[in-house]
Enzyme design. Structure first.
Site, PDB file in Angstrom:
ATOM      1  CB  SER A 153      42.404 -34.580  17.079  1.00 12.38           C
ATOM      2  OG  SER A 153      42.360 -35.184  15.763  1.00 12.38           O
ATOM      3  CB  SER A 158      40.359 -37.786  15.968  1.00  9.54           C
ATOM      4  OG  SER A 158      41.389 -37.547  16.784  1.00  9.54           O
ATOM      5  CE  LYS A 184      40.673 -38.544  20.374  1.00 11.12           C
ATOM      6  NZ  LYS A 184      41.621 -37.366  19.664  1.00 11.12           N
TER       7      LYS A 184
END
Ligand code: GLN
Length: 488
Positions: A180, A156, A81
């Site tokens: 997330s 996210s 990420k």
């Protein structure tokens, strides 16, 4: 079914082929790198791809393997990420503010992966600064759900979940502040674990809400999740909140039955607004846990659960407003050039550097922390936080684990909630309380509704990841859901 494509392999399958010299890391990496351009035009999971680095790391991994120096992650492609610092590789948090920021150091988790010879194929798209539930808040582009590209992948960590589900990597890392990792895992039908707060070092993770953030794995199955946890867990003196609790071998707990395990189903997680089809999937998943030997009690109550959303949206923005104060146009990333003097420079930098959701959170947090309101909001929220934590502690006196849906709905349509922040916030009702309490939560594939994934969430006491993985493993062995791949 014929031979799986190489990009579809799990970590443990790929490791066996590498260990027996039937496959090289270079071949595996090439298969993943060739998959990316096939599906990226539809999915947009990556902010940055690192082909050259990946090829070099794969060659190095093959040399290590030839020399007999091998761990389960050696030579295996990974996606990170884009809020974890990677030395020499842009780390943007999907924000204009950090566009072009190249960190001079690696996050602790990256150091650990590098030390074992992991192969980095890229950095994944996310909601800006990890604020969001759909990856639509990325400043760059939206990411599509591989099961239905008109829908969101969750967020996210949407890019990481999509990359795993679509075979653009073998596994990924995400971060989870209020859901997330787990919510996109559920929406993309992959396995995602939010470890106990303090289990994994946050050193080098760009801070959102420091008392809630944790890094964790996104993988194709539970065994892979255990393998990644073996590597990323552990104390780090550079993160004062990381804990020196011993790190077990998480694969040792993976046994395919649930004899003697007491599971509770909290009623507050079967909320109004939940899709009946999702509830039906959950009921049959829970039925499976009973078949596997668990004792299950319905109707357990965690009465403060309905306050978790409000508590989260005081505490997370408050911490974010403090953490994001560092983006002033001087130290990192974007800096407005058309300004006159210091204040004007800061104002313009933030005006152009931050997107609307990030600005909303900074304003909410600054307000909640202001002298006149601190007691009414922040302090009150911290008190309710303690109540929420205590209710979990009490539930875990009776039960080894709790089971809930990961989300109340299947993945929603792109654009559906983007103009209604409250609706967007509600998609995390089942995941937020877990960060508030600091406990671990595992999401794994539990079935489908009209071809769209449903995730089941398993919760436990602090540092009970082994048990959660055992429950997930037993369920996975008895069900086909984790083997399904999106139709791309
Ligand atoms: N969706 C939640 C939020 O917007 C949680 C995000 C996260 O876990 N990073 O804050």
């Amino acid at each position: 079914m014929g031979e799986p494509n190489l990009y579809q392999l799990t970590i443990h399958e790929a490791h066996q082929l590498l260990a027996s010299r039937q496959l090289s890391s270079f071949e595996l990496t090439e298969a993943v790198l060739a998959r990316i351009p096939q599906v990226e035009p539809q999915l947009h999971a990556f902010v940055t791809t690192t082909h050259d680095l990946a090829r070099n790391q794969a060659r190095e991994a093959d040399e290590r393997i030839a020399g007999g120096d091998m761990s389960p992650l050696t030579g295996i492609p990974v996606v990170i990420k884009d809020n974890m610092c990677t030395k020499g590789i842009a780390t943007t948090c999907s924000s204009r503010m950090l566009e072009g920021f190249v960190p001079p150091y690696d996050a602790a988790v990256i150091e650990k992966l590098n030390a074992l010879g992991a192969v980095l194929v890229g950095k994944s798209n996310m909601d800006e600064f990890a604020m969001g539930s759909s990856t639509e808040n990325s400043a760059f582009f939206i990411t599509n759900n591989p099961w239905d590209i008109s829908r969101v992948p969750g967020g996210s960590s949407g890019g990481s979940a999509v990359a795993v589900a679509a075979g653009e990597t073998i596994y990924a890392l995400g971060s989870d502040t209020g859901g997330s990792i787990r919510q996109p895992a559920g929406f993309c039908s992959v396995v995602g674990l939010k470890p106990t707060y303090g289990r994994v070092s946050r050193y080098g993770l760009v801070a959102f809400a420091s008392s809630l953030d944790q890094i964790g794995p996104l993988t194709k199955d539970v065994t892979d999740c255990a393998l990644v946890m073996n590597v990323i867990s552990g104390h780090d003196p550079r993160d004062a909140t990381s804990v020196s609790h011993p790190v077990p071998d998480y694969t040792r707990s993976l046994i395919p039955d649930l004899d003697g395990i007491r599971i509770g189903v909290p009623q507050e997680y079967f909320v109004a607004g939940m899709q009946p089809e999702v509830e039906a999937v959950m009921r049959s998943a829970i039925g499976k846990l009973v078949e596997l030997g668990a004792s299950v009690e319905w109707g357990v109550s965690l009465p403060s659960t309905p306050y978790a959303l409000a508590v989260y949206y005081i505490i997370a923005p408050s911490e974010a407003s403090a953490n994001l104060a560092r983006y002033d146009g001087v130290k990192y990333g974007f800096s407005a050039q058309d300004a006159e003097g210091m204040w004007d420079a800061m104002e313009k930098t933030r005006q152009h550097g931050f997107g609307p959701e990030v600005k909303r959170r900074i304003m909410l947090g600054t307000y909640a922390l202001s002298a006149g309101y601190y007691d009414a909001y922040y302090l009150k929220a911290q008190r309710v936080r303690t109540l929420i934590r205590r209710e979990f502690d009490q539930a875990f006196e009776q039960f080894d684990a709790l089971v809930t849906p990961t989300s109340p709905t299947v993945p929603f349509g792109i654009g559906e909630k983007v103009d209604d922040p409250l609706q967007m916030y509600l998609s995390d009702v089942c995941t937020l309380p877990i960060n508030i309490a600091g406990i671990p939560g595992l999401s794994l594939p539990a079935g489908f509704v009209d071809g769209l994934p449903v995730g089941m969430q398993i919760l436990g006491r602090p540092f009970s990841e082994e048990l959660l993985l055992r429950i997930g493993f037993a369920y996975e062995q008895a069900t086909p859901w984790h083997e399904r791949r999106p139709p791309l």
